[in-house]
Design an enzyme around this catalytic site. Structure first.
Site, PDB file in Angstrom:
ATOM      1  N   ARG A 176    -131.247 -17.863 -79.893  1.00 36.57           N
ATOM      2  CA  ARG A 176    -130.765 -18.950 -79.039  1.00 36.57           C
ATOM      3  C   ARG A 176    -129.408 -19.445 -79.541  1.00 36.57           C
ATOM      4  O   ARG A 176    -128.486 -19.665 -78.744  1.00 36.57           O
ATOM      5  CB  ARG A 176    -131.774 -20.095 -78.989  1.00 36.57           C
ATOM      6  CG  ARG A 176    -133.084 -19.743 -78.314  1.00 36.57           C
ATOM      7  CD  ARG A 176    -134.049 -20.912 -78.293  1.00 36.57           C
ATOM      8  NE  ARG A 176    -133.584 -21.996 -77.439  1.00 36.57           N
ATOM      9  CZ  ARG A 176    -134.134 -23.200 -77.374  1.00 36.57           C
ATOM     10  NH1 ARG A 176    -135.148 -23.501 -78.174  1.00 36.57           N
ATOM     11  NH2 ARG A 176    -133.673 -24.120 -76.551  1.00 36.57           N
ATOM     12  N   CYS A 235    -131.516 -29.636 -82.504  1.00 34.45           N
ATOM     13  CA  CYS A 235    -132.285 -28.479 -82.013  1.00 34.45           C
ATOM     14  C   CYS A 235    -132.019 -28.358 -80.523  1.00 34.45           C
ATOM     15  O   CYS A 235    -130.872 -28.469 -80.092  1.00 34.45           O
ATOM     16  CB  CYS A 235    -133.778 -28.672 -82.322  1.00 34.45           C
ATOM     17  SG  CYS A 235    -134.447 -30.236 -81.732  1.00 34.45           S
TER      18      CYS A 235
END
Length: 279
Positions: A176, A235
């Site tokens: 990611r 995050c």
């Protein structure tokens, strides 16, 4: 007080602490009813630990709830400033458990711990789970401060990511961060200048945190000589970042900040996007 508590500690089951079981996802409550520690109240990650903005470009997918609302939630759970609070989740603190720990610490409640290993540690220890809907006696609303402490906003992150005396840590999975895939947000990639340290690297194969010594080495390799108060952790939406902040606390690294909006906010604001590995 250590931020972690072992499942063998008698305070978990002797009735002296407020136990809170945190679950996330659409079936969160059903999973709680299927089995939780005796005398643990249910906390929903989405219902109790986040607000629900119309636009994730302002605050991300899991913004913090209004402090007044959080104070009322704590009152419903029976939490007072003098309470010993023990929290856990069914994701080894990688989701709701660490988020609630961080929120309590952020409003000044220091007497809070997370069960190392979460629900799995309890079942591995042979503890018989309950299936009732447990509730504590409500108390007066918790006296919260004017704001959550130790957070940074998107403007501060823009500056921090360019400052050699500061570190922005992205704890999402490497694919990611590198922009190879993005299952939850609209754009793949990362904040330019942020370094990647996948949150699960702090965990043992058994789903527990590494020792404080091992975590110190892990995190120091990432932040170097940067002062802890100049470290920003994020995050996807401000939840799993709390898992790393808890690990840092366990390693004796106190003071890093949480970027609550995280990638879900940054990626929706037409800002620079990094791909590949920055460092």
């Amino acid at each position: 007080m250590s931020p972690l508590i072992q499942i063998t500690d008698p305070h978990i089951l002797d009735g002296s602490a407020i136990l809170i079981d945190v679950r996330g996802g659409a079936d969160a409550h059903a999973r709680y009813l299927a089995g939780h520690l005796p005398n643990a109240v249910f906390a929903g990650l989405d219902a109790d630990l986040a607000s629900h903005p119309a636009d994730a470009a302002i605050g991300g997918r899991h913004p913090l709830p209004a402090l007044e609302g959080f104070a009322e939630t704590l009152a419903r759970w029976g939490v007072t400033p003098g309470s010993h609070v023990i929290v856990y989740d069914d994701k080894a603190a990688a989701m709701g458990g660490a988020r609630l720990w961080w929120m309590l610490r952020s409003i000044g409640h220091t007497n809070v711990q997370v069960i190392n290993g979460g629900l799995k540690a309890a079942t591995d220890a042979g503890i018989q789970l309950a299936t009732d809907e447990y509730q504590n006696t409500a108390v007066a609303p918790y006296p919260v401060a004017a704001e959550y402490a130790n957070t940074v906003d998107i403007e501060e992150v823009k500056k921090a990511a360019k400052d050699e005396n500061r570190v922005v840590i992205d704890v999402r999975e490497g694919v990611r961060y590198q922009g190879i895939t993005e299952p939850l947000d609209l754009v793949a990639g990362h904040i330019p200048g942020a370094v990647n340290l996948f949150y699960s690297t702090s965990m043992s194969p058994e789903g527990k945190y590494l020792t404080s010594q091992a975590l110190t080495t892990l995190y120091k390799d990432t932040i170097g000589d940067v002062k802890p108060e100049n470290v920003v952790v994020h995050c996807g939406s401000g939840v799993t970042a709390c898992h790393t902040l808890l690990g840092m606390e366990h390693a004796g690294i106190t003071g890093p900040k949480l970027y609550v909006g995280s990638w879900s906010e940054w990626s929706r604001n037409d800002l620079p996007i990094g791909t590949g590995m920055d460092k």
